[in-house]
Motif scaffolding. Structure first.
Motif, PDB file in Angstrom:
ATOM      1  N   ILE A 140      71.212  27.525  65.968  1.00 28.36           N
ATOM      2  CA  ILE A 140      70.075  26.938  65.284  1.00 28.36           C
ATOM      3  C   ILE A 140      70.060  25.278  65.540  1.00 28.36           C
ATOM      4  CG2 ILE A 140      69.437  26.627  62.821  1.00 28.36           C
ATOM      5  CD1 ILE A 140      70.484  29.294  62.817  1.00 28.36           C
ATOM      6  N   ILE A 141      69.163  24.992  65.516  1.00 23.20           N
ATOM      7  CA  ILE A 141      68.747  23.337  65.514  1.00 23.20           C
ATOM      8  C   ILE A 141      67.487  22.451  64.692  1.00 23.20           C
ATOM      9  CG2 ILE A 141      68.923  22.731  67.612  1.00 23.20           C
ATOM     10  CD1 ILE A 141      66.329  22.991  68.506  1.00 23.20           C
ATOM     11  N   GLY A 142      67.152  23.313  63.983  1.00 22.84           N
ATOM     12  CA  GLY A 142      65.830  22.924  62.655  1.00 22.84           C
ATOM     13  C   GLY A 142      65.878  24.202  61.989  1.00 22.84           C
ATOM     14  N   LEU A 146      64.889  28.645  56.939  1.00 21.27           N
ATOM     15  CA  LEU A 146      63.743  29.911  57.127  1.00 21.27           C
ATOM     16  C   LEU A 146      64.691  31.171  58.001  1.00 21.27           C
ATOM     17  CD1 LEU A 146      61.222  27.909  59.073  1.00 21.27           C
ATOM     18  CD2 LEU A 146      61.280  28.495  56.841  1.00 21.27           C
ATOM     19  N   GLY A 147      65.974  31.345  58.059  1.00 24.67           N
ATOM     20  CA  GLY A 147      66.888  32.497  58.261  1.00 24.67           C
ATOM     21  C   GLY A 147      66.457  32.523  59.754  1.00 24.67           C
ATOM     22  N   THR A 148      66.331  33.952  60.358  1.00 26.52           N
ATOM     23  CA  THR A 148      65.775  34.486  61.269  1.00 26.52           C
ATOM     24  C   THR A 148      64.872  33.290  61.795  1.00 26.52           C
ATOM     25  OG1 THR A 148      64.205  35.565  61.195  1.00 26.52           O
ATOM     26  CG2 THR A 148      66.823  36.915  61.085  1.00 26.52           C
ATOM     27  N   GLU A 149      63.889  33.055  61.094  1.00 19.74           N
ATOM     28  CA  GLU A 149      62.492  32.089  61.650  1.00 19.74           C
ATOM     29  C   GLU A 149      63.109  30.228  61.856  1.00 19.74           C
ATOM     30  OE1 GLU A 149      58.472  32.490  60.673  1.00 19.74           O
ATOM     31  OE2 GLU A 149      59.103  34.826  60.185  1.00 19.74           O
ATOM     32  N   ALA A 150      64.503  30.613  61.714  1.00 17.44           N
ATOM     33  CA  ALA A 150      64.618  28.928  61.867  1.00 17.44           C
ATOM     34  C   ALA A 150      65.157  28.597  63.525  1.00 17.44           C
ATOM     35  CB  ALA A 150      66.396  28.640  61.480  1.00 17.44           C
ATOM     36  N   ILE A 151      64.768  27.450  63.834  1.00 16.76           N
ATOM     37  CA  ILE A 151      64.545  26.864  65.561  1.00 16.76           C
ATOM     38  C   ILE A 151      65.084  26.826  65.869  1.00 16.76           C
ATOM     39  CG2 ILE A 151      63.395  25.366  67.081  1.00 16.76           C
ATOM     40  CD1 ILE A 151      61.418  24.963  65.213  1.00 16.76           C
ATOM     41  N   ARG A 152      65.732  27.413  67.475  1.00 18.01           N
ATOM     42  CA  ARG A 152      66.907  27.838  67.925  1.00 18.01           C
ATOM     43  C   ARG A 152      66.666  26.797  68.878  1.00 18.01           C
ATOM     44  NH1 ARG A 152      70.752  31.884  66.909  1.00 18.01           N
ATOM     45  NH2 ARG A 152      70.631  33.504  65.007  1.00 18.01           N
ATOM     46  N   GLU A 153      67.832  26.121  69.686  1.00 24.54           N
ATOM     47  CA  GLU A 153      68.129  26.326  70.985  1.00 24.54           C
ATOM     48  C   GLU A 153      68.342  27.067  71.756  1.00 24.54           C
ATOM     49  OE1 GLU A 153      69.013  21.616  72.196  1.00 24.54           O
ATOM     50  OE2 GLU A 153      70.704  22.475  72.651  1.00 24.54           O
TER      51      GLU A 153
END
Length: 182
Positions: A140-142, A146-153
């Motif tokens: 997770i980078i951002g 938002l939980g599962t809607e967090a931004i992932r790299e």
């Protein structure tokens, strides 16, 4: 035709993709869904930074399930792309080149793909468990709130997709219907 590309995307690679091509992606991609798109959109309008550089990047419309023991990520199937349509043209203006999801896109998004020389790719819905095996690293980078809607790299290897809308505006959903109509 099978094509293999690496990220970040470049104009040559994008221009060589045609609607209907099977594309296997290796490199870094980012996950973002509705809530993350809304937040990025609002941040860009305010002149604020977002969690990653959009330039030549690919966003996967994904909200993964929690990973199980020994896994990098849980099930990683695509979500419906049209929910991101109102945000996509602005993100493309700021450098976004590729999107992975499922389903049709609006005329505005297709026009933006042509204008900004991008590509829209589809991943197979319902195959999230299999797709997750192509994700080698994920963090997770951002927007962690938002939980599962967090931004992932995510780093992917030979992640399977198909070109739906190419940089010239050819749309597989239209051409396939014509090709297979009686």
């Amino acid at each position: 035709m099978d094509k293999y590309i690496t990220t970040p995307l470049n104009v040559t690679a994008i221009n060589n993709l045609n609607a209907g091509d099977y594309v296997y992606i290796t490199g870094t991609i980012y996950s973002a869904r509705d809530a993350a798109h809304k937040r990025m959109y609002e941040s860009i309008l305010k002149g604020e930074e977002i969690p990653f550089d959009l330039k030549n990047s690919i966003v996967y419309y994904l909200g993964p399930t929690p990973e199980r023991e020994g896994q990098v990520i849980g099930s990683a199937g695509p979500t419906t792309s049209s929910r991101m349509d109102k945000y996509t043209p602005l993100l493309m203006e700021h450098g976004l080149k590729g999107m992975i999801g499922k389903g049709k896109r609006s005329v505005e998004v297709i026009d933006s793909i042509i204008k900004h020389k991008g590509v829209y790719l589809a991943a197979v819905g319902g195959a999230g468990a299999l797709l997750s095996k192509k994700i080698i690293r994920s963090k997770i980078i951002g927007y962690e709130d938002l939980g599962t809607e967090a931004i992932r790299e995510m780093y992917v290897e030979n992640f399977p997709t198909i070109v739906v809308v190419d940089s010239k505006g050819n749309n597989l959903y239209e051409t396939a219907v014509k090709e297979f109509s009686c």
